[in-house]
Design a protein around this motif. Structure first.
Motif, PDB file in Angstrom:
ATOM      1  N   TYR A  43       0.854  -1.189   0.000  1.00  0.00           N
ATOM      2  CA  TYR A  43       0.000   0.000   0.000  1.00  0.00           C
ATOM      3  C   TYR A  43       0.887   1.234   0.000  1.00  0.00           C
ATOM      4  O   TYR A  43       1.931   1.265   0.647  1.00  0.00           O
ATOM      5  N   GLN A  44       0.440   2.278  -0.710  1.00  0.00           N
ATOM      6  CA  GLN A  44       1.185   3.530  -0.776  1.00  0.00           C
ATOM      7  C   GLN A  44       1.001   4.362   0.487  1.00  0.00           C
ATOM      8  O   GLN A  44       1.923   5.022   0.940  1.00  0.00           O
ATOM      9  N   ASP A  45      -0.224   4.323   1.028  1.00  0.00           N
ATOM     10  CA  ASP A  45      -0.543   5.138   2.194  1.00  0.00           C
ATOM     11  C   ASP A  45      -1.759   4.552   2.907  1.00  0.00           C
ATOM     12  O   ASP A  45      -2.340   3.565   2.462  1.00  0.00           O
ATOM     13  N   VAL A  46      -2.140   5.182   3.997  1.00  0.00           N
ATOM     14  CA  VAL A  46      -3.260   4.682   4.805  1.00  0.00           C
ATOM     15  C   VAL A  46      -4.575   4.793   4.036  1.00  0.00           C
ATOM     16  O   VAL A  46      -5.428   3.913   4.139  1.00  0.00           O
ATOM     17  N   ASN A  47      -4.736   5.829   3.240  1.00  0.00           N
ATOM     18  CA  ASN A  47      -5.960   5.960   2.443  1.00  0.00           C
ATOM     19  C   ASN A  47      -6.147   4.769   1.504  1.00  0.00           C
ATOM     20  O   ASN A  47      -7.245   4.217   1.396  1.00  0.00           O
ATOM     21  N   SER A  48      -5.075   4.369   0.816  1.00  0.00           N
ATOM     22  CA  SER A  48      -5.191   3.229  -0.100  1.00  0.00           C
ATOM     23  C   SER A  48      -5.410   1.929   0.661  1.00  0.00           C
ATOM     24  O   SER A  48      -6.113   1.036   0.189  1.00  0.00           O
ATOM     25  N   TYR A  49      -4.840   1.821   1.858  1.00  0.00           N
ATOM     26  CA  TYR A  49      -5.071   0.640   2.696  1.00  0.00           C
ATOM     27  C   TYR A  49      -6.558   0.537   3.036  1.00  0.00           C
ATOM     28  O   TYR A  49      -7.187  -0.499   2.830  1.00  0.00           O
ATOM     29  N   ILE A  50      -7.118   1.618   3.545  1.00  0.00           N
ATOM     30  CA  ILE A  50      -8.524   1.617   3.948  1.00  0.00           C
ATOM     31  C   ILE A  50      -9.433   1.367   2.746  1.00  0.00           C
ATOM     32  O   ILE A  50     -10.381   0.587   2.823  1.00  0.00           O
ATOM     33  N   ALA A  51      -9.133   1.988   1.624  1.00  0.00           N
ATOM     34  CA  ALA A  51      -9.964   1.858   0.419  1.00  0.00           C
ATOM     35  C   ALA A  51      -9.993   0.431  -0.127  1.00  0.00           C
ATOM     36  O   ALA A  51     -10.912   0.075  -0.869  1.00  0.00           O
ATOM     37  N   SER A  52      -9.026  -0.386   0.244  1.00  0.00           N
ATOM     38  CA  SER A  52      -8.958  -1.751  -0.279  1.00  0.00           C
ATOM     39  C   SER A  52      -9.933  -2.712   0.419  1.00  0.00           C
ATOM     40  O   SER A  52     -10.041  -3.868   0.022  1.00  0.00           O
ATOM     41  N   TYR A  53     -10.652  -2.234   1.421  1.00  0.00           N
ATOM     42  CA  TYR A  53     -11.578  -3.081   2.180  1.00  0.00           C
ATOM     43  C   TYR A  53     -13.028  -2.744   1.853  1.00  0.00           C
ATOM     44  O   TYR A  53     -13.326  -1.644   1.374  1.00  0.00           O
ATOM     45  N   PRO A  54     -13.947  -3.669   2.159  1.00  0.00           N
ATOM     46  CA  PRO A  54     -15.375  -3.392   1.945  1.00  0.00           C
ATOM     47  C   PRO A  54     -15.816  -2.169   2.756  1.00  0.00           C
ATOM     48  O   PRO A  54     -15.211  -1.831   3.776  1.00  0.00           O
ATOM     49  N   LYS A  55     -16.881  -1.533   2.300  1.00  0.00           N
ATOM     50  CA  LYS A  55     -17.365  -0.282   2.904  1.00  0.00           C
ATOM     51  C   LYS A  55     -17.589  -0.401   4.409  1.00  0.00           C
ATOM     52  O   LYS A  55     -17.227   0.507   5.155  1.00  0.00           O
ATOM     53  N   ASP A  56     -18.189  -1.507   4.876  1.00  0.00           N
ATOM     54  CA  ASP A  56     -18.465  -1.637   6.315  1.00  0.00           C
ATOM     55  C   ASP A  56     -17.170  -1.699   7.135  1.00  0.00           C
ATOM     56  O   ASP A  56     -17.094  -1.149   8.229  1.00  0.00           O
ATOM     57  N   VAL A  57     -16.137  -2.319   6.589  1.00  0.00           N
ATOM     58  CA  VAL A  57     -14.839  -2.384   7.279  1.00  0.00           C
ATOM     59  C   VAL A  57     -14.133  -1.035   7.180  1.00  0.00           C
ATOM     60  O   VAL A  57     -13.473  -0.608   8.133  1.00  0.00           O
ATOM     61  N   GLN A  58     -14.293  -0.349   6.049  1.00  0.00           N
ATOM     62  CA  GLN A  58     -13.697   0.978   5.896  1.00  0.00           C
ATOM     63  C   GLN A  58     -14.172   1.921   6.997  1.00  0.00           C
ATOM     64  O   GLN A  58     -13.380   2.700   7.538  1.00  0.00           O
ATOM     65  N   VAL A  59     -15.450   1.836   7.327  1.00  0.00           N
ATOM     66  CA  VAL A  59     -16.013   2.691   8.378  1.00  0.00           C
ATOM     67  C   VAL A  59     -15.277   2.449   9.693  1.00  0.00           C
ATOM     68  O   VAL A  59     -14.889   3.391  10.394  1.00  0.00           O
ATOM     69  N   LEU A  60     -15.049   1.181  10.027  1.00  0.00           N
ATOM     70  CA  LEU A  60     -14.353   0.840  11.277  1.00  0.00           C
ATOM     71  C   LEU A  60     -12.907   1.322  11.244  1.00  0.00           C
ATOM     72  O   LEU A  60     -12.406   1.894  12.222  1.00  0.00           O
ATOM     73  N   LEU A  61     -12.235   1.104  10.125  1.00  0.00           N
ATOM     74  CA  LEU A  61     -10.837   1.534  10.006  1.00  0.00           C
ATOM     75  C   LEU A  61     -10.709   3.050  10.104  1.00  0.00           C
ATOM     76  O   LEU A  61      -9.784   3.561  10.745  1.00  0.00           O
ATOM     77  N   LYS A  62     -11.653   3.760   9.506  1.00  0.00           N
ATOM     78  CA  LYS A  62     -11.639   5.228   9.580  1.00  0.00           C
ATOM     79  C   LYS A  62     -11.856   5.709  11.015  1.00  0.00           C
ATOM     80  O   LYS A  62     -11.254   6.696  11.444  1.00  0.00           O
ATOM     81  N   ARG A  63     -12.686   5.004  11.765  1.00  0.00           N
ATOM     82  CA  ARG A  63     -12.912   5.366  13.172  1.00  0.00           C
ATOM     83  C   ARG A  63     -11.654   5.152  14.004  1.00  0.00           C
ATOM     84  O   ARG A  63     -11.303   5.990  14.844  1.00  0.00           O
ATOM     85  N   VAL A  64     -10.976   4.027  13.783  1.00  0.00           N
ATOM     86  CA  VAL A  64      -9.731   3.763  14.510  1.00  0.00           C
ATOM     87  C   VAL A  64      -8.697   4.822  14.152  1.00  0.00           C
ATOM     88  O   VAL A  64      -8.038   5.393  15.028  1.00  0.00           O
ATOM     89  N   ARG A  65      -8.570   5.108  12.870  1.00  0.00           N
ATOM     90  CA  ARG A  65      -7.616   6.118  12.407  1.00  0.00           C
ATOM     91  C   ARG A  65      -7.914   7.480  13.035  1.00  0.00           C
ATOM     92  O   ARG A  65      -7.007   8.151  13.543  1.00  0.00           O
TER      93      ARG A  65
END
Length: 152
Positions: A4-26
Motif C-alpha cells: 500500500y502507498q498510504d493509509v488511504n489506499s489501505y482503507i480503500a482496499s476493504y469493503p465499505k463496512d470495514v472501511q467505516v471501522l478503520l476510519k474510526r480507529v484512524r
C-alpha cells in the motif's frame, strides 16, 4: 502481502463496512496523538512519534487487530482481557462496537512513553560534563553556550 502507498489506499482496499471501522480507529489515533507520523509499516497503518513506533492497526476477516507493543498492552491488561489477544496484539471483533475510548487511552499512554524514550535517547553530555537534551532547538549545551539561545 499487498503493498500500500498510504493509509488511504489501505482503507480503500476493504469493503465499505470495514472501511467505516478503520476510519474510526484512524480518527481516534489522530485525535489522541495529532503530531504522529502516519505511514504503512509491515503492510498496515502505522504511527510513529519522534521516530519511535507508537501503534499499528489492521483489518482481518473477523476483527480489527490493534498493536501497541510492548507496554501499551501490558499497561491496559485488565481492560483488554475481554478481547482475544496474541503476542503484542489485541483483536477487536468486527461485529461488535469498537472500544474507541480504550484505544484513545492506550494511544495517549504510548505518546507519553515515546516522549520519555525520545528524551532519554537525545540526552547528551557536553565536553564539560553538562547533561542536556539535544534537539534541533537546542543543538549546543545551554550552560556552555547561554548567549547562543538568546540571540535573534
Amino acid at each position: 502481502m499487498k503493498k500500500y502507498q498510504d493509509v488511504n489506499s489501505y482503507i480503500a482496499s476493504y469493503p465499505k463496512d470495514v472501511q467505516v471501522l478503520l476510519k474510526r480507529v484512524r480518527a481516534t489515533i489522530r485525535k489522541a496523538a495529532p503530531k504522529t507520523e502516519e505511514g504503512i509499516s509491515y503492510g498496515m497503518p502505522a504511527y510513529k512519534l519522534g521516530g519511535i513506533s507508537l501503534v499499528y492497526f489492521a483489518a482481518f476477516k473477523n476483527h480489527i487487530g490493534f498493536y501497541a507493543t510492548p507496554r501499551g498492552h501490558a499497561e491496559f491488561a485488565k481492560e483488554l482481557s475481554k478481547y482475544k489477544q496474541g503476542k503484542g496484539s489485541v483483536q477487536f471483533p468486527i461485529n461488535k462496537s469498537l472500544p474507541l475510548g480504550l484505544i484513545s487511552k492506550i494511544v495517549k499512554f504510548k505518546v507519553k512513553e515515546n516522549i520519555k524514550k525520545a528524551q532519554i535517547e537525545k540526552m547528551t553530555v557536553c565536553s564539560r560534563g553538562h547533561t542536556f537534551y539535544k534537539s534541533s532547538n537546542y543543538p549546543k549545551c545551554p550552560k556552555c553556550w547561554p548567549g547562543y539561545y538568546t540571540r535573534k
